[in-house]
Write a protein that holds these residues in place. Structure first.
Motif, PDB file in Angstrom:
ATOM      1  N   GLN A 237      32.059 -52.194  60.092  1.00 21.70           N
ATOM      2  CA  GLN A 237      30.907 -52.504  61.223  1.00 21.70           C
ATOM      3  C   GLN A 237      30.575 -53.998  62.171  1.00 21.70           C
ATOM      4  O   GLN A 237      29.987 -54.180  62.768  1.00 21.70           O
ATOM      5  N   ARG A 238      30.808 -54.639  61.344  1.00 23.86           N
ATOM      6  CA  ARG A 238      30.863 -55.922  62.092  1.00 23.86           C
ATOM      7  C   ARG A 238      32.184 -56.185  63.211  1.00 23.86           C
ATOM      8  O   ARG A 238      31.383 -56.713  64.429  1.00 23.86           O
ATOM      9  N   ALA A 239      33.004 -55.508  63.288  1.00 23.94           N
ATOM     10  CA  ALA A 239      33.927 -54.963  64.579  1.00 23.94           C
ATOM     11  C   ALA A 239      32.947 -54.127  65.490  1.00 23.94           C
ATOM     12  O   ALA A 239      33.690 -54.532  66.394  1.00 23.94           O
ATOM     13  N   ALA A 240      32.097 -53.570  65.219  1.00 18.00           N
ATOM     14  CA  ALA A 240      31.974 -52.941  66.310  1.00 18.00           C
ATOM     15  C   ALA A 240      30.594 -53.247  66.739  1.00 18.00           C
ATOM     16  O   ALA A 240      30.248 -53.578  67.870  1.00 18.00           O
ATOM     17  N   PHE A 241      29.675 -54.166  65.706  1.00 18.25           N
ATOM     18  CA  PHE A 241      27.713 -54.370  66.289  1.00 18.25           C
ATOM     19  C   PHE A 241      27.893 -55.368  67.131  1.00 18.25           C
ATOM     20  O   PHE A 241      27.354 -56.667  67.898  1.00 18.25           O
ATOM     21  N   SER A 242      29.710 -56.231  66.605  1.00 14.57           N
ATOM     22  CA  SER A 242      29.514 -57.822  67.194  1.00 14.57           C
ATOM     23  C   SER A 242      29.260 -57.686  68.608  1.00 14.57           C
ATOM     24  O   SER A 242      29.541 -58.456  69.951  1.00 14.57           O
ATOM     25  N   GLN A 243      30.077 -56.244  69.000  1.00 17.53           N
ATOM     26  CA  GLN A 243      30.188 -56.189  70.594  1.00 17.53           C
ATOM     27  C   GLN A 243      29.680 -55.130  71.483  1.00 17.53           C
ATOM     28  O   GLN A 243      29.235 -54.161  72.678  1.00 17.53           O
TER      29      GLN A 243
ATOM     30  N   PHE B 186      21.558 -47.538  57.539  1.00 19.45           N
ATOM     31  CA  PHE B 186      23.035 -47.492  57.481  1.00 19.45           C
ATOM     32  C   PHE B 186      23.942 -48.702  58.488  1.00 19.45           C
ATOM     33  O   PHE B 186      24.863 -49.282  58.238  1.00 19.45           O
ATOM     34  N   HIS B 187      22.780 -49.019  59.950  1.00 20.74           N
ATOM     35  CA  HIS B 187      23.813 -49.990  60.496  1.00 20.74           C
ATOM     36  C   HIS B 187      22.792 -51.223  59.967  1.00 20.74           C
ATOM     37  O   HIS B 187      23.339 -52.730  59.974  1.00 20.74           O
TER      38      HIS B 187
ATOM     39  N   LYS C  93      16.072 -49.636  70.076  1.00 23.82           N
ATOM     40  CA  LYS C  93      14.880 -50.992  70.207  1.00 23.82           C
ATOM     41  C   LYS C  93      14.400 -51.473  68.625  1.00 23.82           C
ATOM     42  O   LYS C  93      13.718 -52.326  68.364  1.00 23.82           O
ATOM     43  N   GLY C  94      14.938 -50.984  67.469  1.00 23.88           N
ATOM     44  CA  GLY C  94      14.264 -50.704  65.825  1.00 23.88           C
ATOM     45  C   GLY C  94      13.765 -50.154  65.618  1.00 23.88           C
ATOM     46  O   GLY C  94      12.900 -48.811  66.264  1.00 23.88           O
ATOM     47  N   GLU C  95      13.838 -49.310  64.969  1.00 22.61           N
ATOM     48  CA  GLU C  95      12.554 -48.455  63.372  1.00 22.61           C
ATOM     49  C   GLU C  95      11.033 -48.705  64.204  1.00 22.61           C
ATOM     50  O   GLU C  95      10.308 -47.563  64.439  1.00 22.61           O
ATOM     51  N   GLN C  96      10.851 -49.883  64.620  1.00 20.90           N
ATOM     52  CA  GLN C  96       9.108 -49.961  64.782  1.00 20.90           C
ATOM     53  C   GLN C  96       8.692 -48.840  65.788  1.00 20.90           C
ATOM     54  O   GLN C  96       7.652 -48.063  66.390  1.00 20.90           O
TER      55      GLN C  96
ATOM     56  N   TYR D  17      19.888 -57.805  64.500  1.00 22.77           N
ATOM     57  CA  TYR D  17      19.414 -57.791  63.300  1.00 22.77           C
ATOM     58  C   TYR D  17      20.950 -58.476  62.487  1.00 22.77           C
ATOM     59  O   TYR D  17      20.948 -59.325  61.972  1.00 22.77           O
ATOM     60  N   TRP D  18      22.399 -58.252  62.976  1.00 22.32           N
ATOM     61  CA  TRP D  18      23.342 -58.487  62.405  1.00 22.32           C
ATOM     62  C   TRP D  18      23.994 -60.182  62.978  1.00 22.32           C
ATOM     63  O   TRP D  18      23.895 -60.578  61.839  1.00 22.32           O
TER      64      TRP D  18
END
Length: 272
Positions: free
Chosen positions: A205-211, A112-113, A62-65, A222-223
């Motif tokens: 990281q792009r390989a992971a977060f894109s999916q 890190f993400h 959900k985000g750091e907030q 974010y990405w």
């Protein structure tokens, strides 16, 4: 900011006392002031209201907030954002950083993400009575680098009690020489091209977060908002990337993406 304005240097002090690490930072500051106008500000982690990470993963989803812990971590973030450069200073405790500094790093795990400090430079200082400073410097370099900082120097010092004269002189020269290197980096406005490791981290990281839109939506959005999911983008920031490093990064991304897809197939509910 003009070239004559002092650079704002934030020193994050991992030590719980004003001992060898603090004295090294002060000596480094004095050498730095001989090279370039600076304004140094200390953050003493021992004096802040900081609580351990609970591992709830809400900062990823959900985000750091959404973090349920309300303490001084957001203030540290803001100070890093406003600084021109950050010095991470740490003694060696049990072959690693002290608990105060590790707690801060753990609480900022989402960085890190979702790295952000690309316009900041970082310098690392580690002191030890005998061993472990190289490991601590490597760890801090990995942390700061993945957070987005351009790590431009480091100084490791052996400081037994009492410090022999030859070691004291060697430490002094180390701080003087690295202050010169750091000041030169502060004068440079353009970020250096990334190394192979940095390029591989970006593509992996792009390989992971894109999916992982459903698994880690805060990371995905974010990405996506940064434009990093665009295959034409070669790195987090628009700097020249070595063609060979880029080719290796693309290969790593293809392999990593294939593995992520396989993991999602084996756990079909994860990305619904």
């Amino acid at each position: 900011m003009s070239t004559t304005d002092p650079k704002h240097i934030l020193i994050i002090m991992g030590s719980p006392r004003k001992g060898n690490t603090f004295h090294a930072c002060e000596m480094f500051r004095e050498y730095l002031e001989q090279e370039i106008p600076v304004q140094c500000e200390y953050i003493w982690l021992k004096d802040l209201n900081l609580h351990p990470c609970r591992g709830c993963l809400l900062c990823f989803t959900k985000g750091e907030q959404a973090c349920p812990i309300h303490d001084d971590i957001p203030g540290i973030q803001e100070k890093m954002r406003k600084a021109d450069a950050v010095i991470f200073a740490s003694p060696v405790y049990a072959m690693n950083v002290p608990s105060q500094l590790k707690l801060m790093i753990d609480r900022l795990s989402f960085t890190f993400h979702r790295p952000e400090y690309f316009d900041k430079k970082a310098f690392l200082i580690a002191t030890t009575g005998a061993l472990g400073h190289e490991d601590v410097l490597k760890y801090l370099a990995d942390v700061a680098g993945i957070w987005g900082f351009e790590v431009v120097g480091k100084a490791g010092m052996v400081t037994p009690i009492p410090v022999p004269a030859h070691l004291a002189e060697r430490n002094r020269k180390t701080l003087q020489q690295t202050a010169h290197t750091f000041s030169a980096a502060l004068k440079r406005t353009r970020r250096r091209s990334p190394g192979l490791k940095d390029v591989i981290i970006f593509h992996g990281q792009r390989a992971a977060f894109s999916q992982l839109k459903a698994v880690s939506p805060a990371d995905y959005h974010y990405w996506n908002e940064k434009g990093w999911l665009d295959k034409k983008v070669k790195f987090f920031v628009p700097v020249p990337v070595n063609p060979l490093s880029h080719a290796i990064g693309v290969l790593v991304e293809w392999i990593a993406a294939k593995k992520v897809r396989k993991d999602l197939i084996q756990n079909p509910g994860a990305n619904e």
